[in-house]
Design a protein around this motif. Structure first.
Motif, PDB file in Angstrom:
ATOM      1  N   MET A  38      28.901  49.477  48.741  1.00 32.97           N
ATOM      2  CA  MET A  38      28.669  50.845  48.946  1.00 32.97           C
ATOM      3  C   MET A  38      27.764  51.398  47.865  1.00 32.97           C
ATOM      4  N   THR A  39      26.857  52.179  48.279  1.00 32.19           N
ATOM      5  CA  THR A  39      25.821  52.860  47.126  1.00 32.19           C
ATOM      6  C   THR A  39      26.500  53.714  46.411  1.00 32.19           C
ATOM      7  N   ALA A  40      25.934  54.300  45.128  1.00 36.64           N
ATOM      8  CA  ALA A  40      26.232  55.227  44.497  1.00 36.64           C
ATOM      9  C   ALA A  40      26.515  56.646  45.176  1.00 36.64           C
ATOM     10  N   GLN A  41      25.406  56.913  45.936  1.00 38.81           N
ATOM     11  CA  GLN A  41      25.474  58.168  46.673  1.00 38.81           C
ATOM     12  C   GLN A  41      26.793  58.446  47.642  1.00 38.81           C
ATOM     13  N   GLU A  42      26.871  57.106  48.492  1.00 37.66           N
ATOM     14  CA  GLU A  42      28.160  56.970  49.356  1.00 37.66           C
ATOM     15  C   GLU A  42      29.377  57.162  48.428  1.00 37.66           C
ATOM     16  N   PHE A  43      29.463  56.466  47.273  1.00 33.75           N
ATOM     17  CA  PHE A  43      30.672  56.535  46.522  1.00 33.75           C
ATOM     18  C   PHE A  43      30.730  58.009  46.229  1.00 33.75           C
ATOM     19  N   GLU A  44      30.074  58.705  45.614  1.00 30.75           N
ATOM     20  CA  GLU A  44      30.078  60.021  45.139  1.00 30.75           C
ATOM     21  C   GLU A  44      30.492  60.934  46.302  1.00 30.75           C
ATOM     22  N   ALA A  45      29.894  60.699  47.549  1.00 31.40           N
ATOM     23  CA  ALA A  45      30.457  61.654  48.710  1.00 31.40           C
ATOM     24  C   ALA A  45      32.041  61.311  48.853  1.00 31.40           C
ATOM     25  N   LEU A  46      32.581  60.136  48.589  1.00 27.29           N
ATOM     26  CA  LEU A  46      33.833  60.252  48.805  1.00 27.29           C
ATOM     27  C   LEU A  46      34.782  60.820  48.025  1.00 27.29           C
ATOM     28  N   ARG A  47      34.234  60.997  46.784  1.00 21.83           N
ATOM     29  CA  ARG A  47      35.575  61.697  45.968  1.00 21.83           C
ATOM     30  C   ARG A  47      35.994  62.901  46.422  1.00 21.83           C
ATOM     31  N   ALA A  61      37.219  51.956  40.742  1.00 18.26           N
ATOM     32  CA  ALA A  61      36.649  52.008  42.139  1.00 18.26           C
ATOM     33  C   ALA A  61      35.119  51.724  42.105  1.00 18.26           C
ATOM     34  N   ARG A  62      34.672  52.526  41.447  1.00 25.48           N
ATOM     35  CA  ARG A  62      33.066  52.532  41.243  1.00 25.48           C
ATOM     36  C   ARG A  62      32.754  51.069  40.746  1.00 25.48           C
ATOM     37  N   ALA A  63      33.383  50.436  39.762  1.00 22.65           N
ATOM     38  CA  ALA A  63      32.934  49.162  39.261  1.00 22.65           C
ATOM     39  C   ALA A  63      33.017  48.004  40.272  1.00 22.65           C
ATOM     40  N   VAL A  64      34.182  48.048  41.296  1.00 18.44           N
ATOM     41  CA  VAL A  64      34.344  47.153  42.185  1.00 18.44           C
ATOM     42  C   VAL A  64      33.196  47.366  43.466  1.00 18.44           C
ATOM     43  N   LEU A  65      33.321  48.712  44.010  1.00 24.75           N
ATOM     44  CA  LEU A  65      32.596  48.953  45.180  1.00 24.75           C
ATOM     45  C   LEU A  65      31.006  49.164  45.002  1.00 24.75           C
ATOM     46  N   PHE A  92      39.769  54.058  48.521  1.00 27.25           N
ATOM     47  CA  PHE A  92      38.640  54.575  48.642  1.00 27.25           C
ATOM     48  C   PHE A  92      37.912  54.133  49.805  1.00 27.25           C
ATOM     49  N   ARG A  93      38.179  52.854  50.138  1.00 24.82           N
ATOM     50  CA  ARG A  93      37.564  52.377  51.754  1.00 24.82           C
ATOM     51  C   ARG A  93      38.341  53.012  52.740  1.00 24.82           C
TER      52      ARG A  93
END
Length: 137
Positions: A38-47, A61-65, A92-93
Motif C-alpha cells: 500500500m502507499t503511504a497515503q493509504e496507510f495514513e488513512a487507515l490509522r 506495520a508501515r515498514a512491512v506494508l 492493518f490489512r
C-alpha cells in the motif's frame, strides 16, 4: 528414560527450525508477499480506523506494508516474534478491507435505548454498503 526422550524431542524441534525458508514456502503452498502492498497515503488513512496504537506497532506495520520489509526482518529489528509482526500487519490489512473509505469511528456513552438505535443505524449502513457491491481498498 524421560530425560532422554525430552532431549530427543528438543533435537527434533531444533532440526525443524533449521529448514530453509524456500522449503517452508513449498510446504505451505503460499508465497510470502514481498515489496510494498500500500502507499503511504493509504496507510495514513487507515490509522484513524484502528484507534490508539503504540508507536512501535505503527512503525512495524508501515515498514512491512509501505516500505516492503519482510516480517522476519521487522521482527528481528523490533525484538518480537514473526507471528506477532504478522498479527500487527493483518490488523492493518483487515482495517483496509472492512471499513469503507470515508467512514468515521465514533465512540460515545449513551443511554441504552439510544445506544440500540445507533447500533441499528450502524448495522443498516453496513448492510446498505454491502448491498452495493462496492469494494474499498
Amino acid at each position: 528414560m524421560i530425560a532422554a526422550k525430552g532431549l530427543q524431542l528438543r533435537q527434533q524441534r531444533s532440526m525443524l527450525h533449521l529448514q530453509p525458508l524456500t522449503d517452508l514456502k513449498a510446504v505451505r503452498g503460499t508465497e510470502m508477499a514481498t515489496g510494498p502492498t500500500m502507499t503511504a497515503q493509504e496507510f495514513e488513512a487507515l490509522r484513524p480506523r484502528l484507534g490508539r496504537l503504540a508507536l512501535d506497532t505503527i512503525e512495524i506495520a508501515r515498514a512491512v506494508l509501505v516500505d516492503g520489509m519482510k516480517t522476519t526482518e521487522a521482527a528481528n529489528r523490533h525484538g518480537m516474534t514473526r507471528q506477532r509482526v504478522h498479527g500487527i500487519v493483518q490488523r492493518f490489512r483487515a482495517a483496509a478491507q472492512e471499513v469503507p473509505t470515508g467512514w468515521r469511528r465514533v465512540e460515545v456513552w449513551l443511554p441504552p435505548e439510544l445506544a440500540q438505535q445507533v447500533e441499528a443505524m450502524a448495522d443498516e449502513a453496513r448492510a446498505a454498503h454491502a448491498g452495493t457491491g462496492q469494494s474499498d481498498p
